[in-house]
Design an enzyme around this catalytic site. Structure first.
Site, PDB file in Angstrom:
ATOM      1  N   ASP A   1     -16.682  35.952 -34.365  1.00 28.01           N
ATOM      2  CA  ASP A   1     -17.685  35.877 -33.280  1.00 28.01           C
ATOM      3  C   ASP A   1     -17.913  34.483 -32.691  1.00 28.01           C
ATOM      4  O   ASP A   1     -19.056  34.084 -32.431  1.00 28.01           O
ATOM      5  CB  ASP A   1     -19.037  36.446 -33.763  1.00 28.01           C
ATOM      6  CG  ASP A   1     -18.967  37.924 -34.103  1.00 28.01           C
ATOM      7  OD1 ASP A   1     -17.856  38.490 -34.093  1.00 28.01           O
ATOM      8  OD2 ASP A   1     -20.015  38.519 -34.399  1.00 28.01           O
TER       9      ASP A   1
ATOM     10  N   HIS B   1     -27.365  40.206 -26.211  1.00 27.71           N
ATOM     11  CA  HIS B   1     -26.262  39.245 -26.367  1.00 27.71           C
ATOM     12  C   HIS B   1     -24.922  39.972 -26.347  1.00 27.71           C
ATOM     13  O   HIS B   1     -24.849  41.175 -26.646  1.00 27.71           O
ATOM     14  CB  HIS B   1     -26.414  38.470 -27.687  1.00 27.71           C
ATOM     15  CG  HIS B   1     -26.308  39.357 -28.897  1.00 27.71           C
ATOM     16  ND1 HIS B   1     -27.365  40.132 -29.356  1.00 27.71           N
ATOM     17  CD2 HIS B   1     -25.265  39.646 -29.712  1.00 27.71           C
ATOM     18  CE1 HIS B   1     -26.977  40.823 -30.403  1.00 27.71           C
ATOM     19  NE2 HIS B   1     -25.694  40.566 -30.643  1.00 27.71           N
TER      20      HIS B   1
ATOM     21  N   HIS C   1     -21.136  44.558 -27.322  1.00 24.80           N
ATOM     22  CA  HIS C   1     -22.177  45.580 -27.239  1.00 24.80           C
ATOM     23  C   HIS C   1     -22.303  46.180 -25.840  1.00 24.80           C
ATOM     24  O   HIS C   1     -22.238  45.454 -24.838  1.00 24.80           O
ATOM     25  CB  HIS C   1     -23.537  44.966 -27.569  1.00 24.80           C
ATOM     26  CG  HIS C   1     -23.673  44.424 -28.963  1.00 24.80           C
ATOM     27  ND1 HIS C   1     -23.411  45.170 -30.085  1.00 24.80           N
ATOM     28  CD2 HIS C   1     -24.092  43.202 -29.422  1.00 24.80           C
ATOM     29  CE1 HIS C   1     -23.645  44.428 -31.169  1.00 24.80           C
ATOM     30  NE2 HIS C   1     -24.048  43.237 -30.788  1.00 24.80           N
TER      31      HIS C   1
ATOM     32  N   LYS D   1     -16.498  44.846 -32.339  1.00 28.30           N
ATOM     33  CA  LYS D   1     -17.483  45.565 -33.160  1.00 28.30           C
ATOM     34  C   LYS D   1     -18.816  45.625 -32.426  1.00 28.30           C
ATOM     35  O   LYS D   1     -19.054  44.863 -31.496  1.00 28.30           O
ATOM     36  CB  LYS D   1     -17.659  44.852 -34.503  1.00 28.30           C
ATOM     37  CG  LYS D   1     -18.177  43.439 -34.349  1.00 28.30           C
ATOM     38  CD  LYS D   1     -18.111  42.693 -35.657  1.00 28.30           C
ATOM     39  CE  LYS D   1     -18.680  41.297 -35.516  1.00 28.30           C
ATOM     40  NZ  LYS D   1     -20.077  41.251 -35.051  1.00 28.30           N
TER      41      LYS D   1
ATOM     42  N   HIS E   1     -27.655  48.402 -26.017  1.00 23.82           N
ATOM     43  CA  HIS E   1     -27.508  48.474 -27.481  1.00 23.82           C
ATOM     44  C   HIS E   1     -28.867  48.508 -28.176  1.00 23.82           C
ATOM     45  O   HIS E   1     -29.796  47.808 -27.774  1.00 23.82           O
ATOM     46  CB  HIS E   1     -26.688  47.282 -27.996  1.00 23.82           C
ATOM     47  CG  HIS E   1     -26.246  47.460 -29.409  1.00 23.82           C
ATOM     48  ND1 HIS E   1     -26.936  46.940 -30.481  1.00 23.82           N
ATOM     49  CD2 HIS E   1     -25.198  48.151 -29.926  1.00 23.82           C
ATOM     50  CE1 HIS E   1     -26.315  47.289 -31.595  1.00 23.82           C
ATOM     51  NE2 HIS E   1     -25.266  48.026 -31.294  1.00 23.82           N
TER      52      HIS E   1
ATOM     53  N   CYS F   1     -22.809  37.730 -39.451  1.00 28.56           N
ATOM     54  CA  CYS F   1     -21.484  38.331 -39.337  1.00 28.56           C
ATOM     55  C   CYS F   1     -20.443  37.691 -40.246  1.00 28.56           C
ATOM     56  O   CYS F   1     -19.550  38.381 -40.733  1.00 28.56           O
ATOM     57  CB  CYS F   1     -21.069  38.358 -37.871  1.00 28.56           C
ATOM     58  SG  CYS F   1     -22.132  39.496 -36.944  1.00 28.56           S
TER      59      CYS F   1
ATOM     60  N   ASP G   1     -18.144  40.327 -31.065  1.00 29.95           N
ATOM     61  CA  ASP G   1     -19.310  41.191 -30.916  1.00 29.95           C
ATOM     62  C   ASP G   1     -19.243  41.737 -29.489  1.00 29.95           C
ATOM     63  O   ASP G   1     -19.086  40.961 -28.532  1.00 29.95           O
ATOM     64  CB  ASP G   1     -20.565  40.315 -31.121  1.00 29.95           C
ATOM     65  CG  ASP G   1     -21.706  41.036 -31.811  1.00 29.95           C
ATOM     66  OD1 ASP G   1     -21.461  41.967 -32.599  1.00 29.95           O
ATOM     67  OD2 ASP G   1     -22.876  40.650 -31.555  1.00 29.95           O
TER      68      ASP G   1
HETATM   69  C1  VGL Z   1     -24.444  38.401 -34.988  1.00 24.30           C
HETATM   70  C2  VGL Z   1     -26.650  39.009 -34.858  1.00 24.30           C
HETATM   71  C3  VGL Z   1     -26.346  40.016 -33.965  1.00 24.30           C
HETATM   72  C4  VGL Z   1     -23.413  37.483 -35.572  1.00 24.30           C
HETATM   73  C5  VGL Z   1     -24.108  39.415 -34.111  1.00 24.30           C
HETATM   74  O1  VGL Z   1     -22.324  37.359 -34.990  1.00 24.30           O
HETATM   75  O2  VGL Z   1     -23.691  36.869 -36.619  1.00 24.30           O
HETATM   76  N1  VGL Z   1     -25.712  38.221 -35.364  1.00 24.30           N
HETATM   77  N2  VGL Z   1     -25.069  40.204 -33.606  1.00 24.30           N
HETATM   78 ZN    ZN Z   2     -24.599  41.561 -32.058  1.00 24.24          ZN
END
Ligand code: VGL
Ligand code: ZN
Length: 197
Positions: A8, A82, A48, A107, A52, A152, A46
């Site tokens: 990410d 995000h 979404h 994901k 979401h 993550c 990430d």
């Molecule tokens: C993440 C919160 C929500 C991460 C992703 O990449 O750590 N944290 N979505």
């Molecule tokens: Zn996320």
């Protein structure tokens, strides 16, 4: 067979982004510098839908980082919106070297279920295919870096262990949303058989 998983590294997790991780940009030169040490480099993203379930915008009256209690003892942290699919915030930054990244596993695509790990969603209903991919490639050692350390990166590393890979979290290559939380999660990772370096 040594694999690097870059978790990410996306604009929204960098300073100025929607869910900025403090110092998140500082890991990029390090990650660029180590990619050549690996037989295989993969990334997660990430990704979404705009509605979401984890997004604060869908929960009027709540505040960011509030925790919802769901059925079956599950919880959901409410995040700033995000990494919306196709948005600039979801893109990997131009400063990240991407020539060596063989595959990107997305994901968080199911709007009902959050997904911190690069392997499975948080309810472990769906797999991204990362585990099968790494097994087919003959991975033995898996190093995990990226953002955020306490979410993550941690959950991806825990699942890598569970999939049977020798797994390390690269501390120089990650930053946490909450440092105290990451200290606790480092202990959990070590107890599960993981290594830190
Ligand atoms: C993440 C919160 C929500 C991460 C992703 O990449 O750590 N944290 N979505
Ligand atoms: Zn996320």
């Amino acid at each position: 067979m040594k694999v690097l998983i870059i978790v990410d590294i996306q604009n929204d997790f960098l300073p100025g982004g929607a869910l900025a991780v403090p110092g998140g940009d500082q890991v990029i030169p390090y990650i660029n510098g180590i990619q050549g040490d690996y037989d295989l480099v993969v990334a997660t993203q990430d990704w979404h839908p705009s509605d979401h379930f984890s997004f604060i915008s869908g929960h009027p009256g709540r505040e960011v980082f509030d925790v919802l209690n769901l059925e079956g003892g599950q919880t959901q942290i409410l995040w700033p919106d995000h990494c919306v699919q196709g948005s600039l915030g979801a893109q990997l930054p131009g400063s990240l070297a991407q020539e060596a990244i063989h595959a990107i596993f997305r994901k968080g695509v199911n709007k009902e279920i959050d997904s911190y790990s690069g392997f499975f969603d948080n309810r472990r209903q769906a797999s991204t295919g990362l585990g099968g991919y790494l097994t087919e490639k003959g991975a033995t050692q898996v190093d995990v870096c990226g953002l955020a350390a306490d979410y993550c990166v941690f959950f991806t590393a825990m699942d890598a262990l569970e999939q049977g890979f020798k797994t390390r979290i690269l501390l120089e290559g990650t930053r946490a949303i909450d440092d105290q939380d990451f200290v606790q999660k480092q202990k959990q990772f070590l107890s599960a058989g993981g290594a830190l370096s």
